[in-house]
Design a protein around this motif. Structure first.
Motif, PDB file in Angstrom:
ATOM      1  N   MET A  84     -16.465  -8.669  -3.081  1.00 16.94           N
ATOM      2  CA  MET A  84     -15.996  -7.455  -2.422  1.00 16.94           C
ATOM      3  C   MET A  84     -15.935  -6.338  -3.459  1.00 16.94           C
ATOM      4  N   VAL A  85     -16.750  -5.312  -3.260  1.00 14.60           N
ATOM      5  CA  VAL A  85     -16.897  -4.250  -4.247  1.00 14.60           C
ATOM      6  C   VAL A  85     -16.140  -3.006  -3.796  1.00 14.60           C
ATOM      7  N   HIS A  86     -15.360  -2.448  -4.700  1.00  9.10           N
ATOM      8  CA  HIS A  86     -14.707  -1.156  -4.482  1.00  9.10           C
ATOM      9  C   HIS A  86     -15.741  -0.090  -4.871  1.00  9.10           C
ATOM     10  N   THR A  87     -16.412   0.439  -3.862  1.00 12.99           N
ATOM     11  CA  THR A  87     -17.626   1.227  -4.082  1.00 12.99           C
ATOM     12  C   THR A  87     -17.430   2.377  -5.057  1.00 12.99           C
ATOM     13  N   TYR A  88     -16.285   3.046  -4.984  1.00 15.85           N
ATOM     14  CA  TYR A  88     -16.040   4.217  -5.826  1.00 15.85           C
ATOM     15  C   TYR A  88     -14.982   3.938  -6.898  1.00 15.85           C
ATOM     16  N   GLY A  89     -14.945   2.704  -7.349  1.00 18.23           N
ATOM     17  CA  GLY A  89     -13.974   2.333  -8.357  1.00 18.23           C
ATOM     18  C   GLY A  89     -12.766   1.645  -7.742  1.00 18.23           C
ATOM     19  N   PRO A  90     -12.041   0.851  -8.534  1.00 18.07           N
ATOM     20  CA  PRO A  90     -10.980  -0.002  -7.999  1.00 18.07           C
ATOM     21  C   PRO A  90      -9.786   0.773  -7.462  1.00 18.07           C
ATOM     22  N   HIS A  91      -9.217   0.231  -6.389  1.00 16.25           N
ATOM     23  CA  HIS A  91      -7.997   0.772  -5.796  1.00 16.25           C
ATOM     24  C   HIS A  91      -7.001  -0.373  -5.611  1.00 16.25           C
ATOM     25  N   ILE A  92      -5.882  -0.287  -6.306  1.00 14.54           N
ATOM     26  CA  ILE A  92      -4.816  -1.277  -6.169  1.00 14.54           C
ATOM     27  C   ILE A  92      -3.666  -0.597  -5.453  1.00 14.54           C
ATOM     28  N   PHE A  93      -3.259  -1.155  -4.327  1.00 15.03           N
ATOM     29  CA  PHE A  93      -2.173  -0.550  -3.571  1.00 15.03           C
ATOM     30  C   PHE A  93      -0.839  -0.996  -4.170  1.00 15.03           C
ATOM     31  N   HIS A  94       0.006  -0.029  -4.525  1.00 16.82           N
ATOM     32  CA  HIS A  94       1.318  -0.334  -5.079  1.00 16.82           C
ATOM     33  C   HIS A  94       2.298   0.737  -4.615  1.00 16.82           C
ATOM     34  N   THR A  95       3.498   0.304  -4.271  1.00 16.47           N
ATOM     35  CA  THR A  95       4.461   1.263  -3.747  1.00 16.47           C
ATOM     36  C   THR A  95       5.886   0.740  -3.869  1.00 16.47           C
ATOM     37  N   ASP A  96       6.839   1.678  -3.885  1.00 19.85           N
ATOM     38  CA  ASP A  96       8.246   1.347  -3.748  1.00 19.85           C
ATOM     39  C   ASP A  96       8.791   1.910  -2.444  1.00 19.85           C
ATOM     40  N   LYS A  97       7.898   2.350  -1.568  1.00 16.93           N
ATOM     41  CA  LYS A  97       8.291   2.951  -0.289  1.00 16.93           C
ATOM     42  C   LYS A  97       8.165   1.902   0.819  1.00 16.93           C
ATOM     43  N   ALA A  98       9.301   1.421   1.310  1.00 20.90           N
ATOM     44  CA  ALA A  98       9.290   0.350   2.307  1.00 20.90           C
ATOM     45  C   ALA A  98       8.563   0.764   3.577  1.00 20.90           C
ATOM     46  N   ASP A  99       8.724   2.027   3.995  1.00 19.20           N
ATOM     47  CA  ASP A  99       8.079   2.466   5.232  1.00 19.20           C
ATOM     48  C   ASP A  99       6.563   2.537   5.082  1.00 19.20           C
ATOM     49  N   VAL A 100       6.087   2.924   3.908  1.00 20.16           N
ATOM     50  CA  VAL A 100       4.640   2.971   3.674  1.00 20.16           C
ATOM     51  C   VAL A 100       4.068   1.553   3.614  1.00 20.16           C
ATOM     52  N   TRP A 101       4.796   0.645   2.967  1.00 16.54           N
ATOM     53  CA  TRP A 101       4.361  -0.749   2.925  1.00 16.54           C
ATOM     54  C   TRP A 101       4.284  -1.325   4.339  1.00 16.54           C
ATOM     55  N   ALA A 102       5.277  -1.036   5.154  1.00 16.27           N
ATOM     56  CA  ALA A 102       5.274  -1.522   6.537  1.00 16.27           C
ATOM     57  C   ALA A 102       4.111  -0.924   7.321  1.00 16.27           C
ATOM     58  N   TYR A 103       3.803   0.328   7.034  1.00 17.61           N
ATOM     59  CA  TYR A 103       2.726   1.002   7.769  1.00 17.61           C
ATOM     60  C   TYR A 103       1.368   0.367   7.480  1.00 17.61           C
ATOM     61  N   ILE A 104       1.034   0.219   6.202  1.00 24.41           N
ATOM     62  CA  ILE A 104      -0.287  -0.331   5.875  1.00 24.41           C
ATOM     63  C   ILE A 104      -0.379  -1.798   6.287  1.00 24.41           C
ATOM     64  N   SER A 105       0.753  -2.498   6.274  1.00 22.73           N
ATOM     65  CA  SER A 105       0.754  -3.909   6.659  1.00 22.73           C
ATOM     66  C   SER A 105       0.531  -4.103   8.159  1.00 22.73           C
TER      67      SER A 105
END
Length: 370
Positions: free
Chosen positions: A50-71
């Motif tokens: 699985m290639v990150h076409t435009y360079g790597p993206h690692i999802f990291h957050t301390d925002k519980a609502d954002v984590w819930a949203y992407i999940s």
């Protein structure tokens, strides 16, 4: 009248989805031939990586609502991001931690000893303004020149004393052996890459997507409102000149006869005499599926000034002399019927979680007002 969303990246797709759910008709315009912007991923057919076409993206957050949203949209797999750096022929751990310090200075210090040692090397300054001032106050001259000066000059295309201190403030300094790159409670990568996120966000009866379809300001009159994620200066036809953006070139290698090229996802190369900034090996961003791969894929990454026909990756904010940017920001505030969003539209270096957070707040405010 429908609403136009310019750009099918993270900001545009989140906003389109929320608007569509609220009953608005949305037309999404994307100049590229795919959705997902720079977060686009796709599986390499030769190796299965699985290639990150435009360079790597690692999802990291301390925002519980954002984590819930992407999940809601993706199966997120916990991932511990670790980075190494090759400096003058030796490999060190980043961010700078107790192991890095002991290895670099050929010592065996305990945490308190290392803290005192670095404090003695640091060059304190009450309110550092530039990257260089912050680095010298942070770790002192030796570590700054080894790990930060050359890499930063290559990455941003200018001397560290021209860049704001805020760039370095994002990086930790640790006096233990923790070599995890991020401190956030949620660090993960989607099990099947990021592209499914955008597919699900845009899979709505109220959303119509137009690929290979640039959008011009003249088209704005046909829409109730425009959410624009392209370069801020481009919308105004570069009236005050071009803002500074950086772009990236990738030298991609598909190695079908090599199972592991460098043993880690990211290897930085801070030495000034090496033209590239880092090499990324994409199979390591999905360690849960490495047995599936028939080789490996590596990207050698070069950073340079963004020219007229390049893809802008991130804006360059200077430590001083922001009058040009302020002029564009004034134009943006005065432009009715257009909301500028995302990294390029707001001219900010935004992580993925902050991008989602800003997009949600922006679109929910709009929905409440309409």
């Amino acid at each position: 009248m429908p609403i136009a969303i310019v750009g099918a990246g993270l900001s545009g797709c989140v906003i389109a989805h929320e608007l569509a759910d609220a009953g608005f008709q949305c037309e999404v315009f994307e100049s590229r031939d795919h959705i997902g912007g720079n977060c686009h991923t796709q599986r390499d057919p030769d190796t299965g990586v699985m290639v990150h076409t435009y360079g790597p993206h690692i999802f990291h957050t301390d925002k519980a609502d954002v984590w819930a949203y992407i999940s809601r949209f993706l199966e997120m797999v916990p991932y511990q991001h670790r980075v190494k750096a090759t400096v003058k022929g030796e490999v060190y751990s980043l961010p700078v931690n107790l192991h890095t310090i002991n290895q670099f200075f050929h010592k065996a210090m305990r945490p308190d000893e290392a803290r005192a040692f670095i404090q003695a090397l640091a060059e304190p300054m009450e309110n550092p303004q530039t990257f260089e001032q912050q680095a010298l106050a942070f770790v002192g001259k030796d570590l700054y020149e080894a790990f930060f000066k050359g890499y930063t000059t290559k990455q941003w295309g200018m001397a560290p004393d021209q860049l704001p201190a805020s760039i370095l403030k994002r990086l930790p300094l640790r006096f233990n052996y923790d070599d995890s790159y991020f401190n956030h409670p949620w660090i993960a990568i989607p099990k099947e890459g990021y592209t499914p996120l955008f597919e699900k966000l845009l899979d709505h009866d109220n959303i119509h997507v137009h690929l290979n379809h640039p959008f011009t300001p003249a088209q704005a009159k046909d829409f109730e409102h425009v959410f624009y994620s392209g370069p801020l200066d481009a919308w105004f036809d570069y009236r005050h000149g071009r803002l500074l953006y950086r772009t990236l070139d990738f030298e991609k290698q598909i190695l079908t006869d090599t199972q592991d090229y460098q043993g880690i996802a990211v290897m930085n190369y801070p030495d000034a005499n090496i033209p590239y900034t880092r090499i990324t090996e994409h199979k390591h961003f999905a360690p849960w599926e490495q047995d599936r791969h028939r080789g490996t894929v590596i990207y050698t990454e070069f950073s340079r000034h963004c020219e007229e026909n390049d893809i802008p990756y991130y804006p360059v904010r200077l430590a001083q002399g922001q009058t040009q940017l302020e002029a564009y920001q004034t134009l943006a505030r005065e432009t009715e019927g257009v909301t500028f969003i995302g990294r390029l539209g707001t001219f900010q270096y935004l992580d993925m979680d902050v991008t989602i957070d800003q997009a949600l707040k922006t679109v929910h405010t709009f929905i409440q007002q309409h």
